[in-house]
Write a protein that holds these residues in place. Sequence first.
Motif, mmCIF file in Angstrom:
data_model
loop_
_atom_site.group_PDB
_atom_site.id
_atom_site.type_symbol
_atom_site.label_atom_id
_atom_site.label_comp_id
_atom_site.label_asym_id
_atom_site.label_seq_id
_atom_site.Cartn_x
_atom_site.Cartn_y
_atom_site.Cartn_z
ATOM 1 N N VAL A 1 -12.277 8.418 4.160
ATOM 2 C CA VAL A 1 -11.356 9.992 5.024
ATOM 3 C C VAL A 1 -10.329 8.916 5.310
ATOM 4 C CG1 VAL A 1 -12.258 9.887 7.652
ATOM 5 C CG2 VAL A 1 -13.795 10.105 5.503
ATOM 6 N N LEU A 2 -10.739 7.114 5.350
ATOM 7 C CA LEU A 2 -9.547 6.749 5.833
ATOM 8 C C LEU A 2 -8.286 6.347 4.791
ATOM 9 C CD1 LEU A 2 -10.933 3.450 6.999
ATOM 10 C CD2 LEU A 2 -10.203 5.144 9.183
ATOM 11 N N VAL A 3 -8.118 6.613 3.970
ATOM 12 C CA VAL A 3 -7.242 6.499 2.789
ATOM 13 C C VAL A 3 -6.331 7.138 2.783
ATOM 14 C CG1 VAL A 3 -6.748 6.184 0.396
ATOM 15 C CG2 VAL A 3 -7.988 4.632 1.374
ATOM 16 N N TRP A 4 -7.659 8.970 2.755
ATOM 17 C CA TRP A 4 -6.362 9.888 3.011
ATOM 18 C C TRP A 4 -5.980 10.442 3.927
ATOM 19 C CZ3 TRP A 4 -6.963 14.506 6.312
ATOM 20 C CH2 TRP A 4 -6.294 15.533 5.367
ATOM 21 N N VAL A 5 -6.554 9.633 5.346
ATOM 22 C CA VAL A 5 -5.938 10.073 6.581
ATOM 23 C C VAL A 5 -4.724 9.136 6.903
ATOM 24 C CG1 VAL A 5 -5.827 10.415 9.291
ATOM 25 C CG2 VAL A 5 -8.183 10.894 8.056
ATOM 26 N N GLY A 6 -5.021 8.282 6.182
ATOM 27 C CA GLY A 6 -3.332 7.344 6.140
ATOM 28 C C GLY A 6 -2.838 8.188 5.679
ATOM 29 N N MET A 7 -2.813 8.150 4.052
ATOM 30 C CA MET A 7 -1.897 8.554 3.235
ATOM 31 C C MET A 7 -1.149 9.838 3.877
ATOM 32 S SD MET A 7 -2.984 8.265 -0.760
ATOM 33 C CE MET A 7 -2.871 7.032 -0.856
ATOM 34 N N PHE A 8 -1.854 10.569 4.084
ATOM 35 C CA PHE A 8 -0.928 11.910 4.677
ATOM 36 C C PHE A 8 -0.741 11.637 5.759
ATOM 37 C CE2 PHE A 8 -3.397 12.481 1.035
ATOM 38 C CZ PHE A 8 -1.708 12.948 -0.588
ATOM 39 N N LYS A 9 -1.270 11.616 6.762
ATOM 40 C CA LYS A 9 -1.225 11.941 8.263
ATOM 41 C C LYS A 9 -0.484 10.517 9.043
ATOM 42 C CE LYS A 9 -3.298 15.288 8.191
ATOM 43 N NZ LYS A 9 -2.853 16.813 8.129
ATOM 44 N N THR A 10 -0.705 9.649 8.574
ATOM 45 C CA THR A 10 0.480 8.560 9.346
ATOM 46 C C THR A 10 1.895 8.327 8.448
ATOM 47 O OG1 THR A 10 -0.860 6.691 8.123
ATOM 48 C CG2 THR A 10 -1.852 7.755 9.682
ATOM 49 N N ARG A 11 2.615 7.301 9.384
ATOM 50 C CA ARG A 11 3.696 6.878 8.556
ATOM 51 C C ARG A 11 3.774 5.397 7.673
ATOM 52 N NH1 ARG A 11 7.778 3.129 12.810
ATOM 53 N NH2 ARG A 11 6.064 1.371 12.932
ATOM 54 N N TRP A 12 2.827 4.597 7.893
ATOM 55 C CA TRP A 12 1.407 4.216 6.690
ATOM 56 C C TRP A 12 2.131 4.882 5.344
ATOM 57 C CZ3 TRP A 12 -2.796 4.830 3.445
ATOM 58 C CH2 TRP A 12 -3.132 4.050 3.059
ATOM 59 N N GLY A 13 0.980 6.058 5.516
ATOM 60 C CA GLY A 13 0.825 6.673 3.883
ATOM 61 C C GLY A 13 2.401 7.658 3.670
ATOM 62 N N LEU A 14 3.682 7.755 4.627
ATOM 63 C CA LEU A 14 4.874 8.695 4.791
ATOM 64 C C LEU A 14 5.630 7.051 4.002
ATOM 65 C CD1 LEU A 14 6.817 10.601 4.661
ATOM 66 C CD2 LEU A 14 7.770 9.386 6.690
ATOM 67 N N ARG A 15 5.405 6.011 4.143
ATOM 68 C CA ARG A 15 6.713 4.716 3.228
ATOM 69 C C ARG A 15 5.653 4.500 2.544
ATOM 70 N NH1 ARG A 15 9.377 1.114 6.711
ATOM 71 N NH2 ARG A 15 9.324 2.197 9.183
ATOM 72 N N LEU A 16 4.301 5.046 1.655
ATOM 73 C CA LEU A 16 3.441 4.258 0.577
ATOM 74 C C LEU A 16 3.984 5.389 -0.371
ATOM 75 C CD1 LEU A 16 1.426 3.454 -1.011
ATOM 76 C CD2 LEU A 16 -0.022 5.009 0.152
ATOM 77 N N ARG A 17 3.746 6.444 0.038
ATOM 78 C CA ARG A 17 4.758 7.516 -1.066
ATOM 79 C C ARG A 17 5.900 7.774 -0.762
ATOM 80 N NH1 ARG A 17 3.445 12.758 2.025
ATOM 81 N NH2 ARG A 17 3.283 11.460 3.392
ATOM 82 N N ALA A 18 6.929 7.464 -0.131
ATOM 83 C CA ALA A 18 7.938 6.960 0.270
ATOM 84 C C ALA A 18 8.472 6.102 -1.204
ATOM 85 C CB ALA A 18 8.517 7.377 1.053
ATOM 86 N N VAL A 19 8.210 4.964 -0.853
ATOM 87 C CA VAL A 19 8.467 3.987 -2.082
ATOM 88 C C VAL A 19 7.673 4.411 -3.552
ATOM 89 C CG1 VAL A 19 8.304 2.311 -0.593
ATOM 90 C CG2 VAL A 19 5.783 2.851 -1.831
ATOM 91 N N GLY A 20 7.045 4.892 -3.787
ATOM 92 C CA GLY A 20 6.145 5.477 -5.389
ATOM 93 C C GLY A 20 7.069 6.745 -5.529
ATOM 94 N N GLU A 21 8.106 8.032 -5.229
ATOM 95 C CA GLU A 21 8.299 9.174 -5.463
ATOM 96 C C GLU A 21 9.640 8.500 -5.234
ATOM 97 O OE1 GLU A 21 7.778 11.892 -5.947
ATOM 98 O OE2 GLU A 21 5.702 11.824 -5.978
ATOM 99 N N HIS A 22 11.363 7.921 -4.180
ATOM 100 C CA HIS A 22 11.533 7.599 -4.270
ATOM 101 C C HIS A 22 12.689 6.541 -3.924
ATOM 102 C CE1 HIS A 22 16.256 8.584 -4.545
ATOM 103 N NE2 HIS A 22 16.080 9.929 -5.000
ATOM 104 N N PRO A 23 11.924 5.337 -4.948
ATOM 105 C CA PRO A 23 12.007 3.705 -3.691
ATOM 106 C C PRO A 23 13.892 4.105 -3.180
ATOM 107 C CG PRO A 23 12.040 3.429 -6.121
ATOM 108 C CD PRO A 23 11.322 5.773 -5.772
#
Length: 428
Positions: free
Chosen positions: A279-301
């Motif tokens: 639950v925490l990983v899903w919420v954090g990855m798609f609903k928080t600033r941490w998740g946005l930054r995480l996905r950003a460095v993986g998609e377009h560093p």
Amino acid sequence: MSAATPVRASTDAVLPETVIIRSWKAPIALAVFAVLFAILLLAAPRQDETTFRLSSGSDVVQLPDLVTPVMATAWTCVVLGVLLAAASAYFVRAFGRSPLWIVIVYLVVLVVGFLTWAASGGTVPVTGLLAGSLGLAVPLIYGALCGVIGERAGVVNIAIEGQLLAGAFTAAVVATLTQQPILGLIAAAFAGVLVAAVLAAFAIKYLVDQVIIGVVLNVLVAGLTSFLFSQVLQPNAATLNTPPRFDRIPIPLLSDIPVLGPVLFRQTIIVYLMYLAVVLVWVGMFKTRWGLRLRAVGEHPQAADTVGIKVNATRFWNVLLAGAIAGIGGTVFTIGNGIAFNKEMTAGAGFIALAAVIFGQWDPIKATLAALLFGFASNLQNTLSVIGSPVPSEFMLMLPYLVTIFVVAGVVGKSRAPAADGVAYIKG
């Protein structure tokens, strides 16, 4: 000369047509497997009955056994499978993709049909089957969450196997020395972080190929733990390798729910932490600033860097977090079940978890479902062997891999990894 008729320019915007890309893999795969099951029923019909035991002796609510006629139930499941394949085709034609719920319902229907046929004349302990499946899936889920976080950050984590093994080894030793399994769990998380730190340092700072360093770490951890087991743990098993196990903690009321209650809510703290982690990983990855930054460095560093995100630091710390999760997953093999550590006891679970990451399309929930599916397939093989199913043992051994083929062929559709996955980032 007559005046020219004024021509008014059209101001209507011409909108581009929406192009729907349809993938027919799912409905085709569903139809093919329904047909294959029908061929199996025609080739090997059985006229007995199968009993599904829905309750165990310790359950508060006792449900009666469900007795089903084999062929009638199996053919009903074939018909339902064909109808679901047709529904999948309708959704693909209308909307371009088949919804996940159709695949889940299809799997349930096909499993019921296959179980009824394979256990003909026997009794299937439903609660035991599901509980065993969850037990086998727990380390896979921890490993899959580790892989999802790492790859979403742009780092390919082939070393999940090594992190699970390091966690299992450390948990066994620390829990034996302290007789406190909770300290073994904490130590396992640190062991996973240590392996992840080596991966992150070489992959992010020194730009070593991420696949190569992952494979090297797996071999290193396997060799090191095997050496320590032979030279240290075996001669001193009583003092270093007899770990206590976590007690099961039933949750009041929830654990009394028929069938699912004993499976989900009479578990150890490791399983409850797994629920929380998903639950925490899903919420954090798609609903928080941490998740946005995480996905950003993986998609377009590069783009992430321009807005002030420290790409390599973000990757480094998230790989460490993922390592801690995998290390906790390794405790299932030792203190989770009160089993002494043994050489390479993870038996490839890290690679199955990595496959679950890809099957789950780098999504925590979907990766969890993929891990549960593989755990169920593995335990189904064990359950059918125990109840004396007449299905050939060779076919039983194929079950997990047949499920894998099914998932690859029709469930996952087209998978796309994060754009910068496995690509080192050099600033400037």
